[in-house]
Design a protein around this motif. Structure first.
Motif, PDB file in Angstrom:
ATOM      1  N   HIS A 218     -65.540  38.756  -8.620  1.00  0.00           N
ATOM      2  CA  HIS A 218     -64.503  38.841  -9.651  1.00  0.00           C
ATOM      3  C   HIS A 218     -63.125  38.607  -9.056  1.00  0.00           C
ATOM      4  N   CYS A 220     -58.904  38.357 -10.165  1.00  0.00           N
ATOM      5  CA  CYS A 220     -57.902  38.643 -11.189  1.00  0.00           C
ATOM      6  C   CYS A 220     -56.573  38.900 -10.486  1.00  0.00           C
ATOM      7  N   ASP A 316     -60.977  39.769 -18.752  1.00  0.00           N
ATOM      8  CA  ASP A 316     -60.160  39.317 -17.622  1.00  0.00           C
ATOM      9  C   ASP A 316     -60.249  40.266 -16.436  1.00  0.00           C
ATOM     10  N   CYS A 317     -60.452  41.551 -16.725  1.00  0.00           N
ATOM     11  CA  CYS A 317     -60.438  42.564 -15.671  1.00  0.00           C
ATOM     12  C   CYS A 317     -61.082  43.817 -16.250  1.00  0.00           C
ATOM     13  N   GLY A 318     -61.200  44.849 -15.450  1.00  0.00           N
ATOM     14  CA  GLY A 318     -61.593  46.139 -15.990  1.00  0.00           C
ATOM     15  C   GLY A 318     -60.466  46.655 -16.880  1.00  0.00           C
TER      16      GLY A 318
END
Ligand SMILES: [Zn+2]
Length: 354
Positions: A218, A220, A316-318
């Motif tokens: 991941h 970001c 997009d992200c946590g």
């Protein structure tokens, strides 16, 4: 046409849990167990209600964050380690290693095991990258514990953690690599990023091609208190190197980018046939909830550059990589997940009908 869709990981913790942790001053106090258990149960139930075909435990027990959950509380650390500066002006700090040997205190499969007891759909598990943890080793070195020895121990611990998650039945293991983009900011020459890529590839090379199909990375610009740490770093500096990682899946923040098409063109140029690209279609740091139609259009845009059989979608992200972050509510997080799921289904239908 079913386009795969997966979350990144974290969901904001219930406020009662955050308040209780603050009041007790210790995230591991056994008096918190019932609150954690309830947070996990509720998170998984609500995650499943969104229709997301793959879920997580919302990282409810990853105290204090996605980065140091595995080393928090180690006796051979000091609090004055590497600092991550965020655009909003605040910082987050990680522990510094003071002596060898380096060992994890917690492996993430512990969280997975609990989640699997509650879940009725596949569960993925996020782990931290070796490169992020490599920042714990001080620049001045540690007497009697050279950096090479630390790196060997680090790779062993990371491999153990990933294998345990795969063996316990994680749908996928996602390696969080938020420091990739940050590396360009810290060292515009690109040396630091290249060293991170090399280190993470050493770890990935310990797995078979078959195993790597279930391993992803991941990227970001960071997400904490509705702010980023490297949103101003040009993706062109990162993506070509990122796609050199020997992973099967890439979870790439895209919804919050100013120029998505430019990023997609770079991805098209550098992606490999065996890689699946999960593009971010909702932005956790944007308080506005995306509509399914908006998500659908972002996917149709991405499908112009990424072959459909290699495309997936993600957040997009946590939604709160740091456990005390209350800038996003649980409600907003789940509504964004729902928009991702619905929008992904809409895009699949449209592509099928072509
Ligand atoms: Zn992220």
């Amino acid at each position: 046409m079913t386009i795969p869709t997966e979350p990144i990981g974290s969901i904001p913790r219930p406020l009662e849990l955050i308040d209780a942790v603050t009041a007790l001053g210790n995230h591991a106090d056994p008096r918190l167990d019932s609150l954690y258990e309830e947070a996990i149960r509720d998170t998984i139930e609500r995650f499943e209600e969104t229709g997301s075909p793959v879920i997580t435990d919302g990282e409810q027990r990853k105290y204090h964050n996605f980065w140091t959950y595995c080393v928090h509380g180690l006796a051979n650390t000091a609090p004055d380690g590497f600092t991550i500066p965020f655009a909003a002006g605040h910082t987050r700090r990680m522990p510094r290693l003071t002596a060898g040997p380096f060992r994890y205190k917690v492996y993430a499969d512990r969280y997975l095991e609990v989640a699997l007891r509650h879940a009725r759909v596949p569960v993925k598990q996020a782990v931290i990258s070796p490169s992020a943890l490599s920042l714990m080793y001080p620049a001045e070195g540690i007497a009697g514990y050279p950096r090479e020895e630390f790196i060997d121990d680090l790779l062993d611990e990371h491999e153990t953690e990933v294998r345990r998650c795969l063996q316990k039945g994680a749908h996928a293991v996602q390696i969080d690599f938020t420091e990739g983009r940050l590396a360009i900011k810290l060292d515009p020459s690109g040396h630091l990023l290249n060293s991170f890529i090399d280190l993470n590839n050493l770890a990935l090379s310990r797995f078979s091609a078959e195993e790597r199909k279930r391993i992803g990375v991941h990227t970001c610009p960071g997400g904490d208190r509705d702010s980023t740490h490297s949103g101003d770093v040009d993706y062109a500096e990162l993506l070509p190197s990122l796609l050199e990682l020997q992973a099967g899946n890439f979870y790439i923040a895209l919804a919050g980018e100013l120029d998505r098409v430019r990023a997609l063109k770079i991805i098209r140029r550098h992606m490999k046939p065996e890689q699946r690209i999960f593009v971010g279609v909702v932005a956790p740091i944007d308080p506005r909830i995306e509509t399914p139609e908006e998500v659908r259009d972002r996917i149709l845009e991405a499908a112009e550059y990424i072959p459909i059989e290699q495309l997936g979608t993600t957040d997009d992200c946590g939604f709160s990589p740091f456990s005390d972050d209350t800038s996003t509510s649980r409600h907003t997080a789940f509504e964004k997940v729902r928009a991702r799921v619905l929008g992904t289904a809409l895009a699949g239908k449209m592509i099928e009908g072509r």
